[in-house]
Design an enzyme around this catalytic site. Structure first.
Site, PDB file in Angstrom:
ATOM      1  N   SER A 142       0.826  -1.204   0.000  1.00 40.15           N
ATOM      2  CA  SER A 142       0.000   0.000   0.000  1.00 40.15           C
ATOM      3  C   SER A 142       0.861   1.255   0.000  1.00 40.15           C
ATOM      4  O   SER A 142       1.970   1.264   0.550  1.00 40.15           O
ATOM      5  CB  SER A 142      -0.901   0.006   1.241  1.00 40.15           C
ATOM      6  OG  SER A 142      -1.517   1.268   1.419  1.00 40.15           O
ATOM      7  N   TYR A 167      -2.497  -0.358   9.993  1.00 42.78           N
ATOM      8  CA  TYR A 167      -2.664  -0.925   8.657  1.00 42.78           C
ATOM      9  C   TYR A 167      -1.376  -0.766   7.854  1.00 42.78           C
ATOM     10  O   TYR A 167      -0.879  -1.723   7.253  1.00 42.78           O
ATOM     11  CB  TYR A 167      -3.821  -0.237   7.939  1.00 42.78           C
ATOM     12  CG  TYR A 167      -3.884  -0.566   6.462  1.00 42.78           C
ATOM     13  CD1 TYR A 167      -4.261  -1.835   6.028  1.00 42.78           C
ATOM     14  CD2 TYR A 167      -3.568   0.388   5.502  1.00 42.78           C
ATOM     15  CE1 TYR A 167      -4.311  -2.147   4.682  1.00 42.78           C
ATOM     16  CE2 TYR A 167      -3.616   0.087   4.152  1.00 42.78           C
ATOM     17  CZ  TYR A 167      -3.992  -1.183   3.747  1.00 42.78           C
ATOM     18  OH  TYR A 167      -4.034  -1.479   2.408  1.00 42.78           O
TER      19      TYR A 167
END
Length: 335
Positions: A142, A167
């Site tokens: 990501s 995350y």
């Protein structure tokens, strides 16, 4: 080739499965179909791939579509014993790991879900790739790994040691774990840092989806950091084209371990994105300005030159066109 796609009922996983089946590959899809967002959207994606809803709901039950080229199994990556049985039986050539607990803000509320899925589940997949000698392991990372200290555009060589959300931290861990397996076991790994992916069949927790839904219902939308945010929005078709080329060509670099940015190479102000949705819907948004959210970053911008150099493709879909396609799908799906 036979290809495993984890997270096959997810947004990117669904589109990648569809593209690879269209080319002619055999695909096995795994997904837990959790309730992070409406599971019915996930089941409808699977239905588009030829998997009936009632059969898709059965745990650890193999369901094959009518064409015989796609098999779906609802399972959890945390179930190592079952995962090993699947790898042993199917004999995959390539593994695309897209399964993960997504969402920056949700990681603040429910951190354990990220440890279970993004670390334990990811390790199990990585270990199965080692045990069963997979030729190429492709996995989702990501743009969140860049944190807030890096200058834009983000280059894959930038330091990513200061994530600002759990995350992002789990995605950084994924990259480091892949590096260790490449170094120790000569496993070819390719990590893909996705930049704000959107498009038809997208995730309901993403801004473009949330804003479209609220504007159509004449409800207010929350704009964080007083609208002073910028994002590199990447249309799903560009993401899939990038991934298909990587699947077909394999790891073509001289390195066992490789990371690429998958981004549109353009930064868009948040309010410009809202305006594009308003124009596509021919409606005005009711806006509520909010402070900066914990875990958010101010700006993202991808440097995708290495992807272009190695695979001859760079994402390029303009936001206006991408939003028009999303809105068309949204109106059709939700009638």
């Amino acid at each position: 080739m036979k290809i495993l796609i984890t997270g096959a009922a997810g947004f990117i996983g669904y589109h990648l499965t569809q593209a690879l089946l269209h080319i002619g590959y055999k695909v096995v899809g795994l997904d837990s179909v959790n309730d992070y967002y409406d599971p019915n959207l996930k089941y409808d994606r699977l239905f588009e791939l030829g998997i009936p809803k009632m059969q898709a709901k059965k745990w650890n039950f193999e369901v094959v579509n009518s064409s015989g080229n796609f098999k779906f199994i609802r399972t959890q990556l945390e179930d190592m014993e079952n995962l090993q049985l699947i790898f042993k039986k199917e004999k995959f050539d390539v593994v695309c790991n897209l399964a993960a607990q997504a969402g920056v803000r949700y990681s603040i509320e429910n951190p354990k879900a990220y440890i279970d899925s993004n670390l334990v589940g990811y390790f199990n997949i990585l270990e199965c790739c080692r045990q069963f000698k997979i030729k190429h392991f492709i996995y989702a990372s990501s743009s969140s790994v860049y944190g807030i200290d890096n200058e834009v555009p983000f280059n894959v060589s930038a330091n990513t040691d200061k994530p600002v959300s759990l995350y992002a931290a789990t995605k950084k861990c994924n990259e480091v774990m892949a590096h260790s397996y490449s170094h120790l076991y000569k496993l070819k790994t390719t990590g893909l840092r996705f930049f704000t992916v959107y498009g038809p069949w997208g995730r309901p927790d993403m801004a473009i989806f949330l804003f479209t839904k609220a504007i159509l219902k004449n409800e207010e939308i929350k704009i964080f950091n007083q609208g002073k945010l910028e994002r590199d929005f990447t249309f799903i078709d560009d993401v899939i084209e990038s991934m298909v080329r990587i699947v077909q060509s394999g790891n073509i670099s001289n390195h066992l371990y490789k990371i690429y940015n998958i981004g549109n190479n353009q930064t868009v102000k948040l309010m410009n994105m809202v305006n594009a949705i308003e124009k596509s819907l021919n409606l005005k948004a009711i806006i509520k300005m909010m402070p900066m959210q914990p875990g958010d970053v101010f700006s993202t911008l991808s440097d995708s030159e290495s992807l272009s150099r190695d695979y001859g493709f760079k994402p390029k879909t303009e936001l206006k066109l991408g939003i028009e396609k999303f809105v068309k799908w949204y109106k059709s799906y939700y009638q």
